[in-house]
Motif scaffolding. Structure first.
Motif, PDB file in Angstrom:
ATOM      1  N   LYS A   1       0.826  -1.213   0.000  1.00  0.00           N
ATOM      2  CA  LYS A   1       0.000   0.000   0.000  1.00  0.00           C
ATOM      3  C   LYS A   1       0.861   1.264   0.000  1.00  0.00           C
ATOM      4  N   GLN A   2       1.990   1.237   0.690  1.00  0.00           N
ATOM      5  CA  GLN A   2       2.882   2.389   0.683  1.00  0.00           C
ATOM      6  C   GLN A   2       3.459   2.628  -0.709  1.00  0.00           C
ATOM      7  N   ALA A   3       3.754   1.554  -1.432  1.00  0.00           N
ATOM      8  CA  ALA A   3       4.311   1.688  -2.775  1.00  0.00           C
ATOM      9  C   ALA A   3       3.323   2.366  -3.719  1.00  0.00           C
ATOM     10  N   LEU A   4       2.034   2.167  -3.487  1.00  0.00           N
ATOM     11  CA  LEU A   4       0.999   2.740  -4.348  1.00  0.00           C
ATOM     12  C   LEU A   4       0.409   4.037  -3.811  1.00  0.00           C
ATOM     13  N   ASN A   5       0.752   4.396  -2.593  1.00  0.00           N
ATOM     14  CA  ASN A   5       0.109   5.511  -1.903  1.00  0.00           C
ATOM     15  C   ASN A   5       0.084   6.808  -2.710  1.00  0.00           C
ATOM     16  N   ASP A   6       1.187   7.162  -3.345  1.00  0.00           N
ATOM     17  CA  ASP A   6       1.265   8.431  -4.069  1.00  0.00           C
ATOM     18  C   ASP A   6       0.414   8.457  -5.332  1.00  0.00           C
ATOM     19  N   ILE A   7       0.147   7.296  -5.910  1.00  0.00           N
ATOM     20  CA  ILE A   7      -0.548   7.285  -7.205  1.00  0.00           C
ATOM     21  C   ILE A   7      -2.005   6.851  -7.129  1.00  0.00           C
ATOM     22  N   ILE A   8      -2.446   6.351  -6.001  1.00  0.00           N
ATOM     23  CA  ILE A   8      -3.819   5.835  -5.903  1.00  0.00           C
ATOM     24  C   ILE A   8      -4.856   6.848  -6.386  1.00  0.00           C
ATOM     25  N   PRO A   9      -4.800   8.124  -5.973  1.00  0.00           N
ATOM     26  CA  PRO A   9      -5.838   9.047  -6.452  1.00  0.00           C
ATOM     27  C   PRO A   9      -5.656   9.472  -7.917  1.00  0.00           C
ATOM     28  N   ALA A  10      -4.484   9.237  -8.476  1.00  0.00           N
ATOM     29  CA  ALA A  10      -4.202   9.726  -9.827  1.00  0.00           C
ATOM     30  C   ALA A  10      -4.457   8.696 -10.929  1.00  0.00           C
ATOM     31  N   VAL A  11      -4.621   7.453 -10.553  1.00  0.00           N
ATOM     32  CA  VAL A  11      -4.733   6.385 -11.549  1.00  0.00           C
ATOM     33  C   VAL A  11      -6.174   5.937 -11.682  1.00  0.00           C
ATOM     34  N   THR A  12      -6.578   5.643 -12.910  1.00  0.00           N
ATOM     35  CA  THR A  12      -7.895   5.063 -13.147  1.00  0.00           C
ATOM     36  C   THR A  12      -7.750   3.549 -13.008  1.00  0.00           C
ATOM     37  N   TRP A  13      -8.140   3.050 -11.852  1.00  0.00           N
ATOM     38  CA  TRP A  13      -7.914   1.635 -11.542  1.00  0.00           C
ATOM     39  C   TRP A  13      -8.780   0.719 -12.391  1.00  0.00           C
ATOM     40  N   SER A  14      -9.923   1.192 -12.838  1.00  0.00           N
ATOM     41  CA  SER A  14     -10.733   0.358 -13.734  1.00  0.00           C
ATOM     42  C   SER A  14      -9.974   0.131 -15.041  1.00  0.00           C
ATOM     43  N   TYR A  15      -9.260   1.152 -15.513  1.00  0.00           N
ATOM     44  CA  TYR A  15      -8.448   1.003 -16.728  1.00  0.00           C
ATOM     45  C   TYR A  15      -7.335  -0.022 -16.501  1.00  0.00           C
ATOM     46  N   ILE A  16      -6.646   0.082 -15.383  1.00  0.00           N
ATOM     47  CA  ILE A  16      -5.576  -0.870 -15.050  1.00  0.00           C
ATOM     48  C   ILE A  16      -6.125  -2.293 -15.020  1.00  0.00           C
ATOM     49  N   ALA A  17      -7.265  -2.466 -14.349  1.00  0.00           N
ATOM     50  CA  ALA A  17      -7.868  -3.800 -14.230  1.00  0.00           C
ATOM     51  C   ALA A  17      -8.198  -4.377 -15.599  1.00  0.00           C
ATOM     52  N   GLU A  18      -8.819  -3.574 -16.430  1.00  0.00           N
ATOM     53  CA  GLU A  18      -9.255  -4.067 -17.742  1.00  0.00           C
ATOM     54  C   GLU A  18      -8.083  -4.222 -18.709  1.00  0.00           C
ATOM     55  N   GLU A  19      -7.200  -3.242 -18.758  1.00  0.00           N
ATOM     56  CA  GLU A  19      -6.108  -3.229 -19.736  1.00  0.00           C
ATOM     57  C   GLU A  19      -5.051  -4.295 -19.461  1.00  0.00           C
ATOM     58  N   TYR A  20      -4.685  -4.456 -18.200  1.00  0.00           N
ATOM     59  CA  TYR A  20      -3.558  -5.329 -17.880  1.00  0.00           C
ATOM     60  C   TYR A  20      -3.959  -6.683 -17.294  1.00  0.00           C
ATOM     61  N   PHE A  21      -5.172  -6.769 -16.732  1.00  0.00           N
ATOM     62  CA  PHE A  21      -5.617  -8.034 -16.139  1.00  0.00           C
ATOM     63  C   PHE A  21      -6.819  -8.656 -16.854  1.00  0.00           C
ATOM     64  N   GLN A  22      -7.485  -7.853 -17.697  1.00  0.00           N
ATOM     65  CA  GLN A  22      -8.738  -8.277 -18.329  1.00  0.00           C
ATOM     66  C   GLN A  22      -9.757  -8.695 -17.262  1.00  0.00           C
ATOM     67  N   LYS A  23      -9.803  -7.895 -16.211  1.00  0.00           N
ATOM     68  CA  LYS A  23     -10.712  -8.120 -15.082  1.00  0.00           C
ATOM     69  C   LYS A  23     -11.450  -6.818 -14.789  1.00  0.00           C
ATOM     70  N   SER A  24     -12.414  -6.919 -13.873  1.00  0.00           N
ATOM     71  CA  SER A  24     -13.188  -5.737 -13.484  1.00  0.00           C
ATOM     72  C   SER A  24     -12.450  -4.925 -12.419  1.00  0.00           C
ATOM     73  N   ARG A  25     -12.901  -3.679 -12.258  1.00  0.00           N
ATOM     74  CA  ARG A  25     -12.336  -2.832 -11.220  1.00  0.00           C
ATOM     75  C   ARG A  25     -12.573  -3.443  -9.841  1.00  0.00           C
ATOM     76  N   SER A  26     -13.737  -4.065  -9.648  1.00  0.00           N
ATOM     77  CA  SER A  26     -14.031  -4.666  -8.344  1.00  0.00           C
ATOM     78  C   SER A  26     -13.059  -5.807  -8.042  1.00  0.00           C
ATOM     79  N   TRP A  27     -12.671  -6.567  -9.064  1.00  0.00           N
ATOM     80  CA  TRP A  27     -11.691  -7.640  -8.875  1.00  0.00           C
ATOM     81  C   TRP A  27     -10.379  -7.045  -8.359  1.00  0.00           C
ATOM     82  N   LEU A  28      -9.938  -5.953  -8.998  1.00  0.00           N
ATOM     83  CA  LEU A  28      -8.702  -5.303  -8.594  1.00  0.00           C
ATOM     84  C   LEU A  28      -8.840  -4.711  -7.192  1.00  0.00           C
ATOM     85  N   SER A  29      -9.952  -4.065  -6.930  1.00  0.00           N
ATOM     86  CA  SER A  29     -10.193  -3.445  -5.626  1.00  0.00           C
ATOM     87  C   SER A  29     -10.190  -4.486  -4.505  1.00  0.00           C
TER      88      SER A  29
END
Length: 144
Positions: free
Chosen positions: A70-98
């Motif tokens: 969590k510390q490694a991601l702390n600075d970028i959490i508000p800046a990143v669209t996590w749904s995009y990360i989930a879909e683009e890199y995992f082919q999963k939903s945002r809820s799966w990533l969350s």
């Protein structure tokens, strides 16, 4: 009473203690408990205590790992669209990533990233950072 159950009961009792006097009395109780045991019961007691200690260490290591993640991601959490990360890199939903990022329970088990998924997340963030850097360089070179 089984040794594990006895250890758990004693630990719960110890956690309720508030004063040094209570803790000192508890040490006496532990000494008496051990004095009343046979050699075989002491061995079982020791094994149960060691098993509890190993489990506590395992849980502590997991919590430390979660903290560092969590510390490694702390600075970028508000800046990143996590749904995009989930879909683009995992082919999963945002809820799966969350679920994995927050350790939510799924099917009575805390969801967690596998080592391969952590590598995928890291690679995805590196890819995204390179794309952002490329866009920034192009903008700097663009003349309006």
């Amino acid at each position: 009473m089984g040794a594990k159950r006895e250890i758990d009961d004693l630990l719960n009792e110890f956690l309720q203690l508030e004063t040094d006097e209570q803790r000192e009395q508890f040490r006496g109780k532990i000494a008496q408990t051990l004095a009343d045991k046979t050699a075989e019961e002491k061995r079982e007691f020791g094994e149960a205590l060691a098993d509890n200690a190993k489990e506590t260490i395992r849980q502590s290591v997991a919590l430390i790992g979660e903290y560092h993640f969590k510390q490694a991601l702390n600075d970028i959490i508000p800046a990143v669209t996590w749904s995009y990360i989930a879909e683009e890199y995992f082919q999963k939903s945002r809820s799966w990533l969350s679920q994995r990022m927050n350790g939510y329970h799924v099917n009575s088990k805390a969801a967690a990233f596998t080592p391969e998924e952590i590598n995928t997340l890291a690679d995805g963030l590196l890819d995204l950072s390179e794309r952002i850097k490329k866009s920034a360089i192009l903008l700097k070179g663009h003349r309006f």
